[in-house]
Write a protein that holds these residues in place. Structure first.
Motif, PDB file in Angstrom:
ATOM      1  N   ASP A   6       6.761  -9.870  -3.366  1.00 39.41           N
ATOM      2  CA  ASP A   6       8.156  -9.840  -3.814  1.00 39.41           C
ATOM      3  C   ASP A   6       8.445  -8.825  -4.911  1.00 39.41           C
ATOM      4  O   ASP A   6       9.551  -8.770  -5.447  1.00 39.41           O
ATOM      5  CB  ASP A   6       8.558 -11.234  -4.306  1.00 39.41           C
ATOM      6  CG  ASP A   6       7.577 -11.803  -5.330  1.00 39.41           C
ATOM      7  OD1 ASP A   6       6.499 -11.193  -5.553  1.00 39.41           O
ATOM      8  OD2 ASP A   6       7.874 -12.858  -5.906  1.00 39.41           O
ATOM      9  N   VAL A   7       7.449  -8.001  -5.243  1.00 36.79           N
ATOM     10  CA  VAL A   7       7.583  -7.024  -6.325  1.00 36.79           C
ATOM     11  C   VAL A   7       6.830  -5.765  -5.915  1.00 36.79           C
ATOM     12  O   VAL A   7       5.838  -5.838  -5.174  1.00 36.79           O
ATOM     13  CB  VAL A   7       7.007  -7.589  -7.653  1.00 36.79           C
ATOM     14  CG1 VAL A   7       7.063  -6.565  -8.772  1.00 36.79           C
ATOM     15  CG2 VAL A   7       7.750  -8.867  -8.068  1.00 36.79           C
ATOM     16  N   PRO A  39      11.470  -5.856  -8.826  1.00 35.72           N
ATOM     17  CA  PRO A  39      11.517  -6.963  -7.871  1.00 35.72           C
ATOM     18  C   PRO A  39      12.227  -6.543  -6.586  1.00 35.72           C
ATOM     19  O   PRO A  39      13.116  -5.694  -6.607  1.00 35.72           O
ATOM     20  CB  PRO A  39      12.324  -8.034  -8.606  1.00 35.72           C
ATOM     21  CG  PRO A  39      13.246  -7.248  -9.479  1.00 35.72           C
ATOM     22  CD  PRO A  39      12.446  -6.043  -9.910  1.00 35.72           C
ATOM     23  N   GLY A  75      14.057 -16.463 -13.276  1.00 35.28           N
ATOM     24  CA  GLY A  75      12.867 -16.627 -12.448  1.00 35.28           C
ATOM     25  C   GLY A  75      12.384 -15.308 -11.869  1.00 35.28           C
ATOM     26  O   GLY A  75      11.176 -15.057 -11.800  1.00 35.28           O
ATOM     27  N   VAL A  76      13.311 -14.472 -11.454  1.00 38.46           N
ATOM     28  CA  VAL A  76      12.948 -13.150 -10.925  1.00 38.46           C
ATOM     29  C   VAL A  76      12.373 -12.295 -12.051  1.00 38.46           C
ATOM     30  O   VAL A  76      11.371 -11.596 -11.872  1.00 38.46           O
ATOM     31  CB  VAL A  76      14.161 -12.468 -10.259  1.00 38.46           C
ATOM     32  CG1 VAL A  76      13.835 -11.031  -9.872  1.00 38.46           C
ATOM     33  CG2 VAL A  76      14.619 -13.255  -9.035  1.00 38.46           C
ATOM     34  N   ALA A 133      10.835 -13.376 -14.719  1.00 34.65           N
ATOM     35  CA  ALA A 133       9.512 -13.903 -15.057  1.00 34.65           C
ATOM     36  C   ALA A 133       8.463 -13.438 -14.049  1.00 34.65           C
ATOM     37  O   ALA A 133       7.351 -13.044 -14.428  1.00 34.65           O
ATOM     38  CB  ALA A 133       9.555 -15.421 -15.132  1.00 34.65           C
ATOM     39  N   ARG A 134       8.789 -13.477 -12.784  1.00 32.14           N
ATOM     40  CA  ARG A 134       7.852 -13.047 -11.742  1.00 32.14           C
ATOM     41  C   ARG A 134       7.551 -11.551 -11.875  1.00 32.14           C
ATOM     42  O   ARG A 134       6.399 -11.126 -11.755  1.00 32.14           O
ATOM     43  CB  ARG A 134       8.431 -13.357 -10.356  1.00 32.14           C
ATOM     44  CG  ARG A 134       7.647 -12.798  -9.207  1.00 32.14           C
ATOM     45  CD  ARG A 134       6.246 -13.371  -9.111  1.00 32.14           C
ATOM     46  NE  ARG A 134       5.550 -12.720  -8.002  1.00 32.14           N
ATOM     47  CZ  ARG A 134       4.267 -12.474  -7.965  1.00 32.14           C
ATOM     48  NH1 ARG A 134       3.486 -12.883  -8.950  1.00 32.14           N
ATOM     49  NH2 ARG A 134       3.727 -11.866  -6.927  1.00 32.14           N
ATOM     50  N   THR A 135       8.574 -10.767 -12.152  1.00 30.13           N
ATOM     51  CA  THR A 135       8.386  -9.329 -12.313  1.00 30.13           C
ATOM     52  C   THR A 135       7.503  -9.050 -13.528  1.00 30.13           C
ATOM     53  O   THR A 135       6.612  -8.196 -13.481  1.00 30.13           O
ATOM     54  CB  THR A 135       9.749  -8.622 -12.429  1.00 30.13           C
ATOM     55  OG1 THR A 135      10.553  -8.986 -11.288  1.00 30.13           O
ATOM     56  CG2 THR A 135       9.602  -7.112 -12.461  1.00 30.13           C
ATOM     57  N   ALA A 140       5.231 -11.062 -14.730  1.00 29.41           N
ATOM     58  CA  ALA A 140       3.867 -11.467 -14.389  1.00 29.41           C
ATOM     59  C   ALA A 140       3.138 -10.327 -13.674  1.00 29.41           C
ATOM     60  O   ALA A 140       1.964 -10.061 -13.943  1.00 29.41           O
ATOM     61  CB  ALA A 140       3.879 -12.729 -13.539  1.00 29.41           C
ATOM     62  N   CYS A 141       3.841  -9.649 -12.781  1.00 25.95           N
ATOM     63  CA  CYS A 141       3.228  -8.515 -12.073  1.00 25.95           C
ATOM     64  C   CYS A 141       2.961  -7.364 -13.040  1.00 25.95           C
ATOM     65  O   CYS A 141       1.895  -6.732 -12.985  1.00 25.95           O
ATOM     66  CB  CYS A 141       4.123  -8.074 -10.920  1.00 25.95           C
ATOM     67  SG  CYS A 141       4.272  -9.324  -9.618  1.00 25.95           S
ATOM     68  N   TRP A 147       3.224  -6.402  -4.261  1.00 25.53           N
ATOM     69  CA  TRP A 147       3.053  -7.837  -4.147  1.00 25.53           C
ATOM     70  C   TRP A 147       4.048  -8.281  -3.077  1.00 25.53           C
ATOM     71  O   TRP A 147       4.808  -7.471  -2.555  1.00 25.53           O
ATOM     72  CB  TRP A 147       3.373  -8.530  -5.468  1.00 25.53           C
ATOM     73  CG  TRP A 147       2.458  -8.182  -6.601  1.00 25.53           C
ATOM     74  CD1 TRP A 147       1.363  -8.897  -7.024  1.00 25.53           C
ATOM     75  CD2 TRP A 147       2.546  -7.066  -7.488  1.00 25.53           C
ATOM     76  NE1 TRP A 147       0.776  -8.288  -8.106  1.00 25.53           N
ATOM     77  CE2 TRP A 147       1.487  -7.159  -8.418  1.00 25.53           C
ATOM     78  CE3 TRP A 147       3.420  -5.974  -7.593  1.00 25.53           C
ATOM     79  CZ2 TRP A 147       1.278  -6.228  -9.428  1.00 25.53           C
ATOM     80  CZ3 TRP A 147       3.215  -5.042  -8.601  1.00 25.53           C
ATOM     81  CH2 TRP A 147       2.155  -5.182  -9.500  1.00 25.53           C
TER      82      TRP A 147
END
Length: 117
Positions: free
Chosen positions: A25-26, A44, A56-57, A59-61, A63-64, A23
């Motif tokens: 950022d991941v 990440p 936030g990082v 959470a994004r990780t 999600a992936c 992605w």
């Protein structure tokens, strides 16, 4: 990027890895020692020591990792924070581990033997 961090070096393209998916950022890679077929690490690009450092990082990780887990019938998504919790690399990473009935892969909360009666 932290030069001493193996995951930072992988993200920067300075260390080899078997990349499964990327992605913006991941990144998802196959671990050197998978515990089950299809086991991947979701990492990440931003260097954070663990799941508690930058929510936030994290959470994004997650999600992936969830995108990868959605394609699997049964799966564990696991991360650790700190040595006592078995974290061995101080860069946030989530294990996505596909499971099958009877695979005998133990987890810390899995009964390992019958309780003494």
């Amino acid at each position: 990027m932290t030069a001493a961090c193996v995951f930072c070096r992988i993200v920067a393209g300075h260390a080899p890895a078997d990349i499964v998916r990327e992605w913006e950022d991941v990144i998802a890679i196959r671990p050197l020692h998978p515990v089950a077929p299809g086991h991947v690490l979701v990492i990440p690009h931003t260097h954070v020591a663990d799941v508690g450092e930058l929510p936030g990082v994290s959470a994004r990780t997650m999600a992936c990792a969830a995108e990868l887990a959605a394609d699997v019938a049964a799966v564990n998504v696991i991360t650790s924070k700190g040595a006592a919790a078995t974290q061995t690399v101080a860069h946030l990473h989530l294990h996505v581990v596909p499971r099958t009935a009877g695979d005998d892969l133990p987890l810390p909360w899995t009964p390992q033997q019958p309780a003494a009666g």
